[in-house]
Design a protein around this motif. Sequence first.
Motif, PDB file in Angstrom:
ATOM      1  N   ALA A 160      -3.476 -25.851 -27.138  1.00 31.76           N
ATOM      2  CA  ALA A 160      -3.953 -27.215 -27.356  1.00 31.76           C
ATOM      3  C   ALA A 160      -4.543 -27.369 -28.754  1.00 31.76           C
ATOM      4  CB  ALA A 160      -4.999 -27.588 -26.299  1.00 31.76           C
ATOM      5  N   MET A 164      -3.428 -29.968 -31.713  1.00 33.06           N
ATOM      6  CA  MET A 164      -4.359 -30.886 -32.353  1.00 33.06           C
ATOM      7  C   MET A 164      -4.280 -30.780 -33.879  1.00 33.06           C
ATOM      8  SD  MET A 164      -5.572 -32.588 -29.890  1.00 33.06           S
ATOM      9  CE  MET A 164      -6.461 -33.600 -31.057  1.00 33.06           C
ATOM     10  N   TYR A 343      -9.538 -34.596 -29.934  1.00 31.08           N
ATOM     11  CA  TYR A 343      -9.862 -34.407 -28.517  1.00 31.08           C
ATOM     12  C   TYR A 343     -11.354 -34.576 -28.233  1.00 31.08           C
ATOM     13  CZ  TYR A 343     -11.911 -29.760 -29.188  1.00 31.08           C
ATOM     14  OH  TYR A 343     -12.723 -28.730 -29.568  1.00 31.08           O
ATOM     15  N   TRP A 346     -11.905 -37.768 -26.462  1.00 29.93           N
ATOM     16  CA  TRP A 346     -11.089 -38.113 -25.291  1.00 29.93           C
ATOM     17  C   TRP A 346     -11.961 -38.356 -24.072  1.00 29.93           C
ATOM     18  CZ3 TRP A 346      -6.435 -34.161 -25.750  1.00 29.93           C
ATOM     19  CH2 TRP A 346      -5.660 -34.536 -26.858  1.00 29.93           C
ATOM     20  N   GLY A 349     -12.069 -33.616 -20.155  1.00 25.86           N
ATOM     21  CA  GLY A 349     -11.467 -32.343 -20.541  1.00 25.86           C
ATOM     22  C   GLY A 349     -10.099 -32.099 -19.956  1.00 25.86           C
ATOM     23  N   TYR A 352      -7.149 -32.496 -22.492  1.00 29.55           N
ATOM     24  CA  TYR A 352      -6.960 -31.337 -23.370  1.00 29.55           C
ATOM     25  C   TYR A 352      -6.243 -30.212 -22.620  1.00 29.55           C
ATOM     26  CZ  TYR A 352      -8.304 -28.020 -27.084  1.00 29.55           C
ATOM     27  OH  TYR A 352      -8.305 -27.109 -28.107  1.00 29.55           O
ATOM     28  N   ASP A 353      -6.615 -30.005 -21.357  1.00 29.66           N
ATOM     29  CA  ASP A 353      -5.958 -28.982 -20.551  1.00 29.66           C
ATOM     30  C   ASP A 353      -4.479 -29.306 -20.349  1.00 29.66           C
ATOM     31  OD1 ASP A 353      -8.340 -27.617 -20.332  1.00 29.66           O
ATOM     32  OD2 ASP A 353      -8.843 -28.448 -18.358  1.00 29.66           O
TER      33      ASP A 353
END
Length: 381
Positions: A160, A164, A343, A346, A349, A352-353
């Motif tokens: 991730a 990004m 992120y 966002w 979480g 992101y996962d």
Amino acid sequence: MANPTQNAYQDLAQQYMRSHKGVTIKVNSINLSSYNSTLTTQLQAGNGPDVFYVNPGSGQAASVAQLGKAGQLLELTDPETTAAIPQNVKDLFTVGGRTYAVPVDLDAAGIIYNDQAARAVGVNLDATSSFSDVLTQCATAKSQGKALFGLAGAQTPNTAFFAMELAGSTVYGPTPDWNAQRAAGKTTFEKTPGWHAALDVVVKLNNAGCFQPGAAGAGYEALTQGMTRGTIFGFFAPGGGASDIMKAAHGAVKLVVIPFPSPSGKTYLTAATSDGIAGNAKTKSPKLVADFIHWFVQQPQATTFANEKGDLPIGDVKASDLLPQYSGISDAIVHKQYAQMGYLGWSNGQVYDALGSGITGLLTGQKTVDQVLRDMDGVWG
């Protein structure tokens, strides 16, 4: 303070005590794997620390938005303190227009790169390289039995984080307010060409053999071992990781930090204000807490702290303030020409996962770019 593996917080506390006679600071180290739950439990019980590490934004339990809304953070009102927050990340440290935390350093998200080892086998990559240059150098490295990049494909945080970095040039550099647009329902991951472009890069790199064999199932040890053995030349991580490796090698390895080139258009260095400090709203010494935070983020202390961690100082810096590994990106840092690590703003979480696991799916062929982006939209909430 958080993270027992870092002495920078302890050293700054000692420095403050030396310059403020009569003040005593006890540093309590908590492992990061349990930090969020430990801190929130302490704060709810009314016995939390006076000053503590905090996550910017809203994506973690111990984040500015979550703790600020719960009334657990001390409001910071001193103009010199709040001026330490870069304008493009103000929203990550404020709630309802009130400032509750400040960043302590800047993580340059780039390629941690062994330029000396790469050049020894004819591989050339630097801060001015283009995306087509990257593909060419991937082929050169592969012909020498090496890999240009290492990737811990089985570790969601690494995959991730890599994505990004790519999105810095394709999404957040050109559109700094993309998160606000997503939160307002004006766009989605799937509808954003820049997100498609970022994930398309992953597929192209994988198809070109840019990653080490078995990257999709690799852990972090593949990165450290590959760098040590000289089988990979670079990997994707916060720039402070370069200092960690060089210290462990006792000067035997020299690394640099370079941005990943944009697949088209301008390349933006991606940087994250991912570490902050805040005060406890229930502290018995609010003036002292506010003074410590103000002192911490002033340039002499900010530079000392960042250099000890191997990161970049917040605020107005000169090239001479930066560690040698950042020489290739010093102009971007000095002139604040970088995109934020998106992120941090966002909604939760899980997004992101979903990105991290989706990148692994791209490497194995079990996911398409469209599917990954739809998955991210699905957990946005």
